[in-house]
Enzyme design. Structure first.
Site, PDB file in Angstrom:
ATOM      1  N   ASP A  79     -12.003 -10.347  -1.245  1.00  0.00           N
ATOM      2  CA  ASP A  79     -13.297 -10.463  -0.570  1.00  0.00           C
ATOM      3  C   ASP A  79     -14.269  -9.539  -1.298  1.00  0.00           C
ATOM      4  O   ASP A  79     -13.843  -8.593  -1.971  1.00  0.00           O
ATOM      5  CB  ASP A  79     -13.237 -10.175   0.946  1.00  0.00           C
ATOM      6  CG  ASP A  79     -12.498  -8.918   1.332  1.00  0.00           C
ATOM      7  OD1 ASP A  79     -12.548  -7.925   0.571  1.00  0.00           O
ATOM      8  OD2 ASP A  79     -11.895  -8.900   2.427  1.00  0.00           O
ATOM      9  N   HIS A 121     -10.184  -6.097  -2.596  1.00  0.00           N
ATOM     10  CA  HIS A 121     -11.248  -5.929  -1.593  1.00  0.00           C
ATOM     11  C   HIS A 121     -12.391  -5.239  -2.338  1.00  0.00           C
ATOM     12  O   HIS A 121     -12.422  -4.011  -2.476  1.00  0.00           O
ATOM     13  CB  HIS A 121     -10.762  -5.075  -0.422  1.00  0.00           C
ATOM     14  CG  HIS A 121      -9.693  -5.756   0.383  1.00  0.00           C
ATOM     15  ND1 HIS A 121      -9.938  -6.914   1.099  1.00  0.00           N
ATOM     16  CD2 HIS A 121      -8.382  -5.469   0.570  1.00  0.00           C
ATOM     17  CE1 HIS A 121      -8.820  -7.295   1.703  1.00  0.00           C
ATOM     18  NE2 HIS A 121      -7.872  -6.443   1.397  1.00  0.00           N
ATOM     19  N   ASN A 180       2.208  -4.844  -3.272  1.00  0.00           N
ATOM     20  CA  ASN A 180       0.823  -5.252  -3.043  1.00  0.00           C
ATOM     21  C   ASN A 180      -0.008  -4.016  -2.719  1.00  0.00           C
ATOM     22  O   ASN A 180       0.448  -3.134  -1.992  1.00  0.00           O
ATOM     23  CB  ASN A 180       0.827  -6.218  -1.832  1.00  0.00           C
ATOM     24  CG  ASN A 180      -0.486  -6.901  -1.579  1.00  0.00           C
ATOM     25  OD1 ASN A 180      -1.062  -7.468  -2.496  1.00  0.00           O
ATOM     26  ND2 ASN A 180      -0.955  -6.856  -0.340  1.00  0.00           N
ATOM     27  N   GLU A 205       0.817  -1.225   0.000  1.00  0.00           N
ATOM     28  CA  GLU A 205       0.000   0.000   0.000  1.00  0.00           C
ATOM     29  C   GLU A 205       0.847   1.269   0.000  1.00  0.00           C
ATOM     30  O   GLU A 205       0.627   2.176   0.812  1.00  0.00           O
ATOM     31  CB  GLU A 205      -0.987  -0.031   1.179  1.00  0.00           C
ATOM     32  CG  GLU A 205      -1.889  -1.258   1.113  1.00  0.00           C
ATOM     33  CD  GLU A 205      -2.776  -1.451   2.344  1.00  0.00           C
ATOM     34  OE1 GLU A 205      -2.749  -0.618   3.253  1.00  0.00           O
ATOM     35  OE2 GLU A 205      -3.506  -2.457   2.370  1.00  0.00           O
ATOM     36  N   GLU A 209      -5.922 -10.684  -1.715  1.00  0.00           N
ATOM     37  CA  GLU A 209      -6.757 -10.499  -0.506  1.00  0.00           C
ATOM     38  C   GLU A 209      -8.233 -10.447  -0.872  1.00  0.00           C
ATOM     39  O   GLU A 209      -8.991  -9.621  -0.348  1.00  0.00           O
ATOM     40  CB  GLU A 209      -6.348  -9.210   0.230  1.00  0.00           C
ATOM     41  CG  GLU A 209      -4.880  -9.151   0.603  1.00  0.00           C
ATOM     42  CD  GLU A 209      -4.480  -7.926   1.415  1.00  0.00           C
ATOM     43  OE1 GLU A 209      -5.374  -7.204   1.900  1.00  0.00           O
ATOM     44  OE2 GLU A 209      -3.264  -7.698   1.567  1.00  0.00           O
TER      45      GLU A 209
HETATM   46  O1  G2I Z   1      -7.680  -4.036   6.079  1.00  0.00           O
HETATM   47  C1  G2I Z   1      -7.794  -5.195   5.303  1.00  0.00           C
HETATM   48  C2  G2I Z   1      -6.465  -5.605   4.702  1.00  0.00           C
HETATM   49  C3  G2I Z   1      -5.984  -4.556   3.700  1.00  0.00           C
HETATM   50  N1  G2I Z   1      -4.722  -4.947   3.108  1.00  0.00           N
HETATM   51  C4  G2I Z   1      -3.649  -5.301   4.022  1.00  0.00           C
HETATM   52  C5  G2I Z   1      -4.113  -6.309   5.049  1.00  0.00           C
HETATM   53  O2  G2I Z   1      -3.088  -6.583   5.983  1.00  0.00           O
HETATM   54  C6  G2I Z   1      -5.368  -5.828   5.763  1.00  0.00           C
HETATM   55  O3  G2I Z   1      -5.713  -6.848   6.707  1.00  0.00           O
HETATM   56  C7  G2I Z   1      -6.318  -6.407   7.880  1.00  0.00           C
HETATM   57  C8  G2I Z   1      -6.657  -7.607   8.746  1.00  0.00           C
HETATM   58  O4  G2I Z   1      -7.590  -8.402   8.062  1.00  0.00           O
HETATM   59  C9  G2I Z   1      -7.251  -7.152  10.068  1.00  0.00           C
HETATM   60  O5  G2I Z   1      -7.396  -8.257  10.947  1.00  0.00           O
HETATM   61  O6  G2I Z   1      -5.435  -5.560   8.554  1.00  0.00           O
HETATM   62  C10 G2I Z   1      -6.038  -4.998   9.727  1.00  0.00           C
HETATM   63  C11 G2I Z   1      -5.122  -3.961  10.322  1.00  0.00           C
HETATM   64  O7  G2I Z   1      -4.914  -2.907   9.462  1.00  0.00           O
HETATM   65  C12 G2I Z   1      -6.353  -6.098  10.716  1.00  0.00           C
HETATM   66  O8  G2I Z   1      -7.067  -5.577  11.807  1.00  0.00           O
HETATM   67  C13 G2I Z   1      -6.421  -5.523  13.035  1.00  0.00           C
HETATM   68  C14 G2I Z   1      -7.335  -4.772  13.986  1.00  0.00           C
HETATM   69  O9  G2I Z   1      -7.579  -3.482  13.463  1.00  0.00           O
HETATM   70  C15 G2I Z   1      -6.677  -4.670  15.285  1.00  0.00           C
HETATM   71  O10 G2I Z   1      -7.552  -4.056  16.191  1.00  0.00           O
HETATM   72  C16 G2I Z   1      -6.222  -6.033  15.799  1.00  0.00           C
HETATM   73  O11 G2I Z   1      -5.490  -5.912  16.988  1.00  0.00           O
HETATM   74  O12 G2I Z   1      -6.120  -6.798  13.551  1.00  0.00           O
HETATM   75  C17 G2I Z   1      -5.367  -6.714  14.723  1.00  0.00           C
HETATM   76  C18 G2I Z   1      -4.889  -8.104  15.121  1.00  0.00           C
HETATM   77  O13 G2I Z   1      -5.966  -8.958  15.332  1.00  0.00           O
END
Ligand code: G2I
Length: 475
Positions: A274, A244, A209, A167, A272
């Site tokens: 969805d 996404h 990515n 990003e 990724e």
């Molecule tokens: O935002 C969706 C994806 C966009 N591209 C990069 C990916 O790395 C990103 O993944 C998401 C995860 O699916 C989430 O699970 O990235 C988020 C963070 O930017 C992740 O969320 C975080 C929560 O915001 C936190 O509160 C939590 O502590 O996940 C953390 C770990 O569980």
């Protein structure tokens, strides 16, 4: 158990040196023949036959604690991405203090199940620990280089591709994203990151990515420009399109967009995927979602240089979407009870499998399945998933007649068949008589519950792949 071992990994060498007993690693790349029409009924079976990755982003806690989650991930996918466990805040929460346990657990699971790992991610503005965000100048550059070197060294031989930068392009104006990396290091940080990664492990595929670059627009144009510059220096191998997506909005020029990156000599990958729906989702929206998933998967299936498609989570309830887009959801392939959504069947079809849910009796390669034999506490079946001249892939299913803490399936091959590699099963597997016991995570079954395992055989004499009679016993 595995016979075609990849080069031994740093992690594993270190563990062996430390005297830690480790399980065997997995063979990579099944190299299945595509000369037979497919009646594959799992995503990974169809994707293996097509020579593509079908991946899923996995959540460490669910992988630890939920046997059905583990079983579904093992059965349906041939590639894993850590949803959070390999991000910088997870791996280096304080400077110089690396915490690999969760990432290692995901790698171990992948290897036990003959799955590849796509690493996510080395340099990102989000989920970076505050200590690194507070650095500047040389200290920041050193921290970035150290992080890349240490993480790639640790996972050398275990992770087949890395999102080196994630990003880095801004959403609205086609410029670089205004991040602490850009502010602290200037725009050269992207090249430095790739140079460092290339030197750290020349055998790994290096990706950039991003999201909202699935169609042709200002953001994907900027991504193209960066990728072109890196490709000219042989510093990049692929571009990851997060995808996404919003229901009904697969970009009409997605094929053309991916093709222009392929024309740079790069791989592309849907990293990724969805597809979110305004809740509650009705049947026609779920059908539209299936059509959208089909289209994205078909685009990758049709492109030789598309390495695969990864979905960003297993079940709808596991998804990040409702937290970030309140009122939207249901973006994935499985319902929360692990039942398959219409989108699952569409992806299976698009991978060349049989997404109808029924065996295809008109397909001459649809092999017989053994009648369920009687056994002590459990029954088991074997079926040939895809045969080729000198080998075949089999699926096994064990169904518990009572609550079980473990199971053993035995059979004797009638001819030259011998197992060459297997997943979700252990034991004495390579000889003429096979004693196959559950893996660590699929032995506990409730009465009536089933689990699956799989293996490849060689059959040097070219005879038809046989379906031996098997016996299942509770252990
Ligand atoms: O935002 C969706 C994806 C966009 N591209 C990069 C990916 O790395 C990103 O993944 C998401 C995860 O699916 C989430 O699970 O990235 C988020 C963070 O930017 C992740 O969320 C975080 C929560 O915001 C936190 O509160 C939590 O502590 O996940 C953390 C770990 O569980």
């Amino acid at each position: 158990m595995l016979l075609n071992r990849p080069p031994q990994s740093r992690r594993r060498r270190r563990a062996l040196l430390a005297g830690v007993v480790t399980v065997a690693t997995a063979a990579l790349g099944l190299g299945l023949s595509t000369q037979f029409a497919s009646a594959q009924t799992t995503l990974r079976g169809a994707a293996d036959e097509l020579g593509k990755d079908i991946g899923v982003a996995v959540n460490y806690n669910l992988l630890q604690n939920d046997a059905t989650y583990r079983n579904t991930v093992a059965t349906e996918f041939n590639s894993l991405t850590a949803e959070n466990a390999m991000k910088m805040d997870a791996l280096q929460p304080s400077q110089g203090n690396f915490t690999f346990a969760q990432g290692d657990a995901i790698v171990d699971f992948a290897q036990a199940n003959n799955q590849t790992v796509h690493g996510h991610t080395l340099v990102w503005h989000s989920q970076s620990p505050s200590w690194v965000q507070n650095l500047s100048g040389t200290a920041l550059q050193t921290a970035m280089v150290d992080h890349i070197n240490t993480v790639m060294d640790h996972y050398e031989g275990d992770v087949q591709s890395w999102d080196v930068v994630n990003e880095v392009v801004s959403d609205n104006n086609g410029a670089l994203r205004d991040s602490f990396w850009l502010r602290g290091l200037g725009e050269g940080y992207i090249t430095t990151a790739f140079q460092t990664a290339r030197a750290a492990d020349p055998s790994v595929d290096l990706y950039m990515n991003d999201y909202s670059i699935d169609g042709i627009n200002a953001k994907s144009d900027k991504t193209y420009e960066i990728a072109q510059g890196l490709a000219a220096q042989n510093l990049i191998d692929g571009v990851g399109f997060q995808a996404h997506l919003i229901l009904g909005q697969v970009p009409s020029n997605m094929e053309a967009n991916l093709q222009r990156f392929v024309d740079l000599g790069l791989k592309v990958r849907v990293t990724e995927l969805d597809i979110r729906i305004q809740m509650p989702a009705d049947a026609s929206e779920l059908q539209q979602q299936a059509n959208d998933y089909r289209r994205v998967t078909e685009i990758c299936a049709a492109l030789a240089d598309c390495s695969g498609v990864t979905v960003w989570g297993l079940r709808d309830g596991d998804s990040w979407v409702p937290d970030v887009f309140p009122g939207e959801g249901a973006p994935l392939l499985f319902n929360d009870d692990y039942s398959k959504k219409p989108a699952y069947d569409a992806v299976l079809d698009a991978l060349g499998g049989d997404g109808s849910g029924d065996p295809d009796p008109t397909d001459p390669t649809t092999p017989p399945t053994t009648p369920p034999p009687t056994g002590d506490g459990c029954t088991a079946t074997l079926s040939v998933q895809s045969p080729w001249n000198t080998g075949a892939t089999y699926a096994g299913t064990v169904t518990a007649g009572q609550a079980l803490n473990g199971w053993t399936v035995t059979w004797t091959w009638p001819g030259s068949e011998r197992i060459s590699n297997a997943w979700s099963v252990e034991g004495n597997l390579t000889g003429p008589t096979v004693t196959a016991t559950n893996a660590g995570y699929n032995g506990s079954l409730a009465a009536g519950q089933s689990t699956t395992f799989g293996f490849n055989i060689t059959k040097p004499d070219g005879a038809t792949a046989s379906v031996p009679t098997v016996t299942c016993t509770a252990s």
